[in-house]
Design a protein around this motif. Structure first.
Motif, mmCIF file in Angstrom:
data_model
loop_
_atom_site.group_PDB
_atom_site.id
_atom_site.type_symbol
_atom_site.label_atom_id
_atom_site.label_comp_id
_atom_site.label_asym_id
_atom_site.label_seq_id
_atom_site.Cartn_x
_atom_site.Cartn_y
_atom_site.Cartn_z
ATOM 1 N N ALA A 45 22.657 64.131 45.305
ATOM 2 C CA ALA A 45 23.681 63.088 45.363
ATOM 3 C C ALA A 45 23.877 62.453 43.992
ATOM 4 C CB ALA A 45 23.301 62.028 46.391
ATOM 5 N N PHE A 46 22.768 62.035 43.359
ATOM 6 C CA PHE A 46 22.868 61.211 42.158
ATOM 7 C C PHE A 46 22.218 61.819 40.922
ATOM 8 C CE2 PHE A 46 22.870 58.312 45.854
ATOM 9 C CZ PHE A 46 24.140 57.799 45.703
ATOM 10 N N GLY A 47 21.750 63.067 41.007
ATOM 11 C CA GLY A 47 21.129 63.704 39.867
ATOM 12 C C GLY A 47 19.625 63.762 39.995
ATOM 13 N N ASP A 48 18.990 64.635 39.224
ATOM 14 C CA ASP A 48 17.546 64.855 39.349
ATOM 15 C C ASP A 48 16.740 64.021 38.361
ATOM 16 O OD1 ASP A 48 15.649 66.430 40.925
ATOM 17 O OD2 ASP A 48 15.040 67.284 39.000
ATOM 18 N N LYS A 49 17.389 63.076 37.702
ATOM 19 C CA LYS A 49 16.693 62.147 36.813
ATOM 20 C C LYS A 49 17.111 60.723 37.163
ATOM 21 C CE LYS A 49 18.226 64.082 32.991
ATOM 22 N NZ LYS A 49 18.375 64.431 31.538
ATOM 23 N N GLY A 50 16.338 59.745 36.638
ATOM 24 C CA GLY A 50 16.728 58.360 36.831
ATOM 25 C C GLY A 50 16.105 57.727 38.065
ATOM 26 N N VAL A 84 23.447 70.122 39.641
ATOM 27 C CA VAL A 84 24.791 69.571 39.806
ATOM 28 C C VAL A 84 24.682 68.486 40.870
ATOM 29 C CG1 VAL A 84 27.188 69.996 40.429
ATOM 30 C CG2 VAL A 84 25.871 71.795 39.275
ATOM 31 N N SER A 85 25.177 67.301 40.568
ATOM 32 C CA SER A 85 25.164 66.209 41.548
ATOM 33 C C SER A 85 26.580 65.907 42.009
ATOM 34 C CB SER A 85 24.532 64.952 40.952
ATOM 35 O OG SER A 85 25.370 64.386 39.951
ATOM 36 N N LEU A 86 26.677 65.273 43.153
ATOM 37 C CA LEU A 86 27.982 64.806 43.620
ATOM 38 C C LEU A 86 28.549 63.762 42.676
ATOM 39 C CD1 LEU A 86 27.198 64.638 47.421
ATOM 40 C CD2 LEU A 86 28.873 66.136 46.343
ATOM 41 N N LEU A 87 27.668 62.952 42.078
ATOM 42 C CA LEU A 87 28.128 61.949 41.119
ATOM 43 C C LEU A 87 28.688 62.626 39.869
ATOM 44 C CD1 LEU A 87 28.417 58.968 40.391
ATOM 45 C CD2 LEU A 87 26.079 59.044 39.487
ATOM 46 N N SER A 88 27.998 63.635 39.346
ATOM 47 C CA SER A 88 28.502 64.323 38.150
ATOM 48 C C SER A 88 29.790 65.079 38.457
ATOM 49 C CB SER A 88 27.446 65.288 37.589
ATOM 50 O OG SER A 88 27.252 66.411 38.426
ATOM 51 N N THR A 89 29.892 65.604 39.667
ATOM 52 C CA THR A 89 31.120 66.280 40.090
ATOM 53 C C THR A 89 32.304 65.329 40.038
ATOM 54 O OG1 THR A 89 29.948 67.854 41.508
ATOM 55 C CG2 THR A 89 32.249 67.403 42.056
ATOM 56 N N ALA A 90 32.118 64.135 40.599
ATOM 57 C CA ALA A 90 33.195 63.147 40.622
ATOM 58 C C ALA A 90 33.547 62.667 39.224
ATOM 59 C CB ALA A 90 32.794 61.967 41.501
ATOM 60 N N THR A 96 29.525 58.773 49.737
ATOM 61 C CA THR A 96 28.832 57.755 48.939
ATOM 62 C C THR A 96 28.859 58.120 47.457
ATOM 63 O OG1 THR A 96 26.695 58.863 49.332
ATOM 64 C CG2 THR A 96 27.314 57.085 50.826
ATOM 65 N N ALA A 97 28.228 59.241 47.110
ATOM 66 C CA ALA A 97 28.029 59.574 45.696
ATOM 67 C C ALA A 97 29.303 60.032 45.006
ATOM 68 C CB ALA A 97 26.953 60.657 45.565
ATOM 69 N N PHE A 98 30.148 60.784 45.711
ATOM 70 C CA PHE A 98 31.368 61.318 45.094
ATOM 71 C C PHE A 98 32.516 60.323 45.171
ATOM 72 C CE2 PHE A 98 35.467 63.446 45.552
ATOM 73 C CZ PHE A 98 35.495 64.267 44.435
ATOM 74 N N TRP A 99 32.780 59.790 46.330
ATOM 75 C CA TRP A 99 33.990 58.997 46.539
ATOM 76 C C TRP A 99 33.838 57.557 46.063
ATOM 77 C CZ3 TRP A 99 38.845 60.160 47.372
ATOM 78 C CH2 TRP A 99 39.727 59.185 47.841
ATOM 79 N N ASN A 100 32.793 56.897 46.508
ATOM 80 C CA ASN A 100 32.675 55.460 46.243
ATOM 81 C C ASN A 100 31.924 55.119 44.960
ATOM 82 O OD1 ASN A 100 33.956 53.936 48.529
ATOM 83 N ND2 ASN A 100 32.651 55.297 49.725
ATOM 84 N N ARG A 101 30.812 55.765 44.708
ATOM 85 C CA ARG A 101 29.987 55.407 43.547
ATOM 86 C C ARG A 101 30.698 55.712 42.234
ATOM 87 N NH1 ARG A 101 24.447 54.673 43.104
ATOM 88 N NH2 ARG A 101 23.899 54.012 41.002
ATOM 89 N N GLY A 137 34.206 66.132 48.235
ATOM 90 C CA GLY A 137 33.392 66.321 47.039
ATOM 91 C C GLY A 137 32.385 67.440 47.186
ATOM 92 N N ASP A 138 31.925 67.670 48.426
ATOM 93 C CA ASP A 138 30.952 68.735 48.666
ATOM 94 C C ASP A 138 31.487 70.091 48.215
ATOM 95 O OD1 ASP A 138 29.298 66.891 49.849
ATOM 96 O OD2 ASP A 138 29.803 67.441 51.894
ATOM 97 N N SER A 139 32.717 70.395 48.608
ATOM 98 C CA SER A 139 33.281 71.703 48.298
ATOM 99 C C SER A 139 33.565 71.860 46.810
ATOM 100 C CB SER A 139 34.565 71.920 49.107
ATOM 101 O OG SER A 139 34.282 71.947 50.492
ATOM 102 N N ILE A 140 34.021 70.767 46.177
ATOM 103 C CA ILE A 140 34.265 70.820 44.731
ATOM 104 C C ILE A 140 32.949 71.032 43.984
ATOM 105 C CG2 ILE A 140 35.157 69.564 42.733
ATOM 106 C CD1 ILE A 140 36.937 68.000 44.716
#
Length: 408
Positions: free
Chosen positions: A130-135, A205-211, A146-151, A175-178
């Motif tokens: 969702a948000f990446g493998d670091k942090g 690849v995270s949903l956040l980085s995708t967005a 959550t991670a793609f659309w709103n964050r 966002g999942d498919s993208i």
């Protein structure tokens, strides 16, 4: 379609749409994708019987077919040591390990990067999160809502300022498919790198980085101190400064989107097509400078003309217009659209229930102009015995693992 991934073996330990959809793309391209599922319940998404306000037939579920077509399903309980031994055996001959489990789950059950790499030093280890493998939030789960659309800021960017709050994501697994396509691309690059250097990589690849990539130009504007202008409430009319851009309502209540970014070369063609050729000689609109200055009266005239004729008339009539435009379609309409069908955007697979074939959307990449040829999504654990025997496991061992509940 060209089987560009033929000979590539992918071991997928993942659920839902994000990440499994990457496996589906690789399967479309010819990879042998082994999907690991729980031996009793399968992928959690198989249990969805109602989504987006509609009942879902488990035997014809788009939430199963879209991210899982073309794969083979092996039922393994990865919470059992005996189950993980099966995973390790499969990983020995895999080219790619694909997962979206959370870090603490991967560590607890011993299929994180270091555990799989110890089994197969050359494997490509691909993670979706969702948000990446670091942090500080690497252990947080999330969905594309959550991670793609709103964050990411996308929800706010799509919300007119007149509304009291951000609009909701209107498309399940958007966002999942993208993001899954990005994972498939990253795996392709990693396979190319390994072919040239012998080195297996880990990739994320995270949903956040995708967005953030999808909204990249607007985020770049913000980073440089320019506020994104946002969107306005829906209306029929041209955009401020350019009346040849905007949505226009037809006589039957449908919409034509005009998107002529550089109106100057298209002034005559446009006014001819809306039935007002004399306006191309009107000093208010005859040059791009005048048109931009007098965009409001031009917009009013265009609104009036579009409202005189129905949607189908404009769809046909505007085909000879020199500038850019498009009909505004629904999701159901695009599935029947002549241009979409001509480019093989929809294909069919057999249905597990024996009924009519299931129609699915292909991935965005096409090789040699050829349509996708693949199989339906497997039923849960459908290929367990076949796959395990292919890797050399004796039938007595398979029966023993079944008795222990480690496999199905």
């Amino acid at each position: 379609m060209a089987q560009v991934m033929k000979g590539v073996k992918v071991l997928e330990v993942a659920q839902f749409t994000y990440v499994p959809a990457a496996g589906a793309i690789l399967a479309d391209w010819g990879a042998d994708v082994i999907k690991i599922e729980h031996p009793v319940r399968g992928d959690t998404q198989r249990g969805f019987v109602r989504m987006a306000g509609a009942d879902v037939n488990p035997k014809r579920s788009p939430f199963v077919e879209h991210p899982n077509r073309g794969k083979r399903s092996v039922g393994v309980d990865i919470s059992k040591p005996e189950g993980m031994e099966v995973i390790y055996e499969l990983a020995k001959t895999a080219d790619v390990f694909l997962t979206n489990y959370l870090p603490n789950q991967r560590q607890r059950m011993k299929f994180d990067y270091e555990h799989i790499r110890a089994i197969n030093p050359n494997i490509i280890y691909a993670r979706g999160s969702a948000f990446g493998d670091k942090g500080p939030e690497r252990d947080f789960g999330g969905f594309d809502g959550t991670a793609f659309w709103n964050r990411s800021g996308i929800a706010k960017a799509f919300t007119p300022k007149e509304l009291s709050g951000p609009i909701s994501q209107g498309i399940p697994a958007f966002g999942d498919s993208i993001g899954a396509m990005f994972i498939a691309g990253g795996i392709s690059a990693a396979l190319f790198h390994r072919e040239r250097t012998g080195e297996g990589l880990e990739l994320d690849v995270s949903l956040l980085s995708t967005a953030c990539w999808a909204a990249g130009t607007s985020i770049d504007m913000a980073l440089d101190g320019t506020e994104f202008p946002g969107v306005s409430m829906p209306r029929s009319g041209g955009n401020p400064g350019n009346p040849f851009m905007g949505n226009f309502t037809t006589s039957d209540g449908e919409t034509i989107n005009m998107c002529t970014l550089t109106p100057g070369p298209h002034i005559r063609s446009f006014f001819e097509h809306i039935g007002r050729p004399e306006l191309a000689e009107d000093e208010r609109f005859s040059t791009v400078e005048a048109l931009m200055k007098n965009w409001e009266p031009a917009s009013d005239i265009i609104v009036e003309e579009f409202a005189k004729k129905p949607f189908d008339y404009w769809r046909e009539h505007l085909k000879t217009y020199s500038g850019q435009w498009t009909p505004v379609l629904s999701l159901a309409q695009i599935a029947q659209d002549e241009q979409a069908l001509a480019n093989d955007l929809v294909f069919e697979v057999e249905a597990a229930d024996g009924g009519d074939p299931i129609k699915l959307v292909r991935g965005p990449v096409q090789f040699n102009h050829e349509p996708v040829k693949t199989t339906r999504a497997p039923e849960a654990s459908e290929h367990t015995e076949i796959v395990l025997m292919e890797m050399g496991m004796e039938w007595d061992k398979i029966e023993e693992l079944k008795a222990k509940g480690a496999i199905a």
